[in-house]
Design an enzyme around this catalytic site. Structure first.
Site, PDB file in Angstrom:
ATOM      1  N   THR A 113      33.146  19.079  50.997  1.00  0.00           N
ATOM      2  CA  THR A 113      32.066  19.874  50.428  1.00  0.00           C
ATOM      3  C   THR A 113      30.763  19.136  50.706  1.00  0.00           C
ATOM      4  O   THR A 113      30.692  17.920  50.562  1.00  0.00           O
ATOM      5  CB  THR A 113      32.251  20.057  48.911  1.00  0.00           C
ATOM      6  OG1 THR A 113      33.471  20.764  48.671  1.00  0.00           O
ATOM      7  CG2 THR A 113      31.093  20.819  48.295  1.00  0.00           C
ATOM      8  N   ILE A 157      31.536  15.265  44.424  1.00  0.00           N
ATOM      9  CA  ILE A 157      31.962  16.491  45.077  1.00  0.00           C
ATOM     10  C   ILE A 157      33.018  16.115  46.108  1.00  0.00           C
ATOM     11  O   ILE A 157      33.105  14.957  46.529  1.00  0.00           O
ATOM     12  CB  ILE A 157      30.796  17.268  45.725  1.00  0.00           C
ATOM     13  CG1 ILE A 157      30.039  16.408  46.739  1.00  0.00           C
ATOM     14  CG2 ILE A 157      29.855  17.802  44.665  1.00  0.00           C
ATOM     15  CD1 ILE A 157      28.890  17.134  47.421  1.00  0.00           C
ATOM     16  N   ASP A 158      33.816  17.084  46.517  1.00  0.00           N
ATOM     17  CA  ASP A 158      34.933  16.816  47.424  1.00  0.00           C
ATOM     18  C   ASP A 158      34.451  16.330  48.788  1.00  0.00           C
ATOM     19  O   ASP A 158      33.322  16.613  49.204  1.00  0.00           O
ATOM     20  CB  ASP A 158      35.777  18.076  47.618  1.00  0.00           C
ATOM     21  CG  ASP A 158      36.457  18.524  46.345  1.00  0.00           C
ATOM     22  OD1 ASP A 158      36.657  17.678  45.457  1.00  0.00           O
ATOM     23  OD2 ASP A 158      36.780  19.727  46.234  1.00  0.00           O
ATOM     24  N   LYS A 159      35.328  15.648  49.475  1.00  0.00           N
ATOM     25  CA  LYS A 159      35.034  15.112  50.806  1.00  0.00           C
ATOM     26  C   LYS A 159      34.468  16.192  51.734  1.00  0.00           C
ATOM     27  O   LYS A 159      33.457  15.967  52.410  1.00  0.00           O
ATOM     28  CB  LYS A 159      36.309  14.528  51.421  1.00  0.00           C
ATOM     29  CG  LYS A 159      36.173  14.121  52.877  1.00  0.00           C
ATOM     30  CD  LYS A 159      37.508  13.701  53.465  1.00  0.00           C
ATOM     31  CE  LYS A 159      37.392  13.441  54.963  1.00  0.00           C
ATOM     32  NZ  LYS A 159      38.695  13.078  55.579  1.00  0.00           N
ATOM     33  N   ARG A 201      37.092  25.893  44.104  1.00  0.00           N
ATOM     34  CA  ARG A 201      38.147  26.207  45.064  1.00  0.00           C
ATOM     35  C   ARG A 201      39.356  26.831  44.377  1.00  0.00           C
ATOM     36  O   ARG A 201      39.900  27.844  44.830  1.00  0.00           O
ATOM     37  CB  ARG A 201      38.546  24.934  45.810  1.00  0.00           C
ATOM     38  CG  ARG A 201      37.399  24.323  46.602  1.00  0.00           C
ATOM     39  CD  ARG A 201      37.702  22.905  47.038  1.00  0.00           C
ATOM     40  NE  ARG A 201      38.816  22.865  48.005  1.00  0.00           N
ATOM     41  CZ  ARG A 201      39.365  21.744  48.428  1.00  0.00           C
ATOM     42  NH1 ARG A 201      38.931  20.564  47.968  1.00  0.00           N
ATOM     43  NH2 ARG A 201      40.347  21.774  49.300  1.00  0.00           N
TER      44      ARG A 201
END
Length: 350
Positions: free
Chosen positions: A161, A157-159, A261
């Site tokens: 998130t 998962i994104d930084k 997103r």
């Protein structure tokens, strides 16, 4: 494949020593093709323009000699990327970083990642990542090597998130879990606060996702029947309405980079606080000074995209048991949502 090439911005002093960062040998049956186009198809993280800059700077070599971007590759050409700095040591080291372990057994572990923590070492983030923390947590387990691609992270998962991730401790566990993600049999849901109000209670977003040709740091959505990007499907359901923003649950069929997103941006509902996709602008509501101040306070309270990986479900790779996990919203998102609830009670938004 080669993140280092993204950092090339200008010509360099030819007198400096060069170091090999990447190498490929052209196939025997390759037809003549410009080297910038040839490499753009193989260096997934580098644009054709960046490759042209690298070639013009003397960093692209063929058979030991620098070539320009219009050079046409030939069968068995040996192409190397030669940069003016040594290649970074990408060995993953164990680092004593706090880790919120939700579940753990001999085969796997589930962790709750905080916002702001990079998942895996990469360009610009070689230390202080989740996988460095995992390496420390499992430092006394001889069978776990954080540098072995057959174990470790199954998905990312994104930084910025927050939320749940599963990590495989054994090759068998990683193979089994990887297949479940590939076959879309896992269950993942996210909570997101997005700009705007929905006329419907639920919906489905389908659209291929690929790098935005105008901005390599962003993703973009393309028609499902196009040859651009990878197919992606997101389902969403309204959980709570706050007039100018909405709390939604998102369920993924696929797991593409920035999927929620960029899909939400695509349908006109960027995530609140998502600077990269326009979510830090005031997209709904009035222009009064008090409302602007309210939004700025919200952004300070949760200075990131308001996205949390809330649930995760899969079949245990060894026992065959269904495993389901749920994590509470982190403090910043919880306070942000409470702030909007209070705003709704005290203000008329229609």
């Amino acid at each position: 494949m080669v993140d280092e090439i993204e950092e090339i911005e200008a010509f360099e002093d030819e007198a400096q020593p060069l170091y090999e960062h990447w190498r490929v040998v052209v196939d025997q049956g390759q037809s003549p093709l410009r080297i910038d186009k040839y490499l753009a198809e193989r260096m997934q993280h580098s644009s054709r323009n960046r490759i042209q800059v690298a070639a013009d700077a003397g960093f692209i070599h063929v058979n030991g000699k620098p070539v320009k971007s219009n050079y046409k590759v030939r069968p068995l050409d040996e192409i190397t990327l030669m940069l003016d700095r040594p290649k970074h040591d990408s060995t993953i080291e164990a680092e004593d970083i706090p880790l919120d372990v939700v579940y753990e057994d001999d085969d796997l572990m589930v962790v709750n990642k905080p916002a702001g923590l990079v998942v895996h070492p990469g360009a610009g983030n070689f230390h202080g990542t989740l996988i460095n923390a995992v390496a420390w947590h499992l430092r006394n387990l001889p069978s776990f090597d954080p540098n072995d691609p057959e174990v470790g992270l199954v998905h990312r998962i994104d930084k910025d998130t927050s939320g749940l991730l599963v990590i495989a401790k054994t090759p068998d566990a990683k193979t089994s879990l990887g297949l479940q993600f590939f076959n879309k049999t896992t269950h993942r849901s996210y909570h997101a606060l997005v700009w705007g109000n929905f006329t419907e209670e639920e919906g489905r977003i389908e659209g291929n996702i690929a790098r935005d040709p105008k901005d390599r740091l962003r993703m973009a959505v393309f028609p499902p029947d196009s040859d651009v990007g990878k197919s992606a499907v997101t389902h969403y359901r309204v959980l709570e309405r706050f007039g100018f923003v909405t709390l939604v649950e998102c369920i993924l069929e696929t797991g593409r980079t920035h999927q929620i997103r960029v899909h939400m941006k695509h349908i006109g509902h960027p995530l609140f606080g998502d600077e990269r996709y326009g979510g830090t602008e005031i997209l709904r509501g009035n222009r009064s000074s008090s409302y602007k101040a309210f939004i700025q306070n919200c952004l300070k309270l949760c200075p990131r995209q308001a996205l949390h990986a809330k649930t995760l479900g899969f079949i245990h790779p060894r026992t065959g048991e269904q495993m389901d996990f749920t994590s509470e919203l982190p403090e910043d998102m919880g306070q942000l949502i409470d702030k909007w609830r209070n705003y709704m009670k005290n203000n008329q938004w229609e």
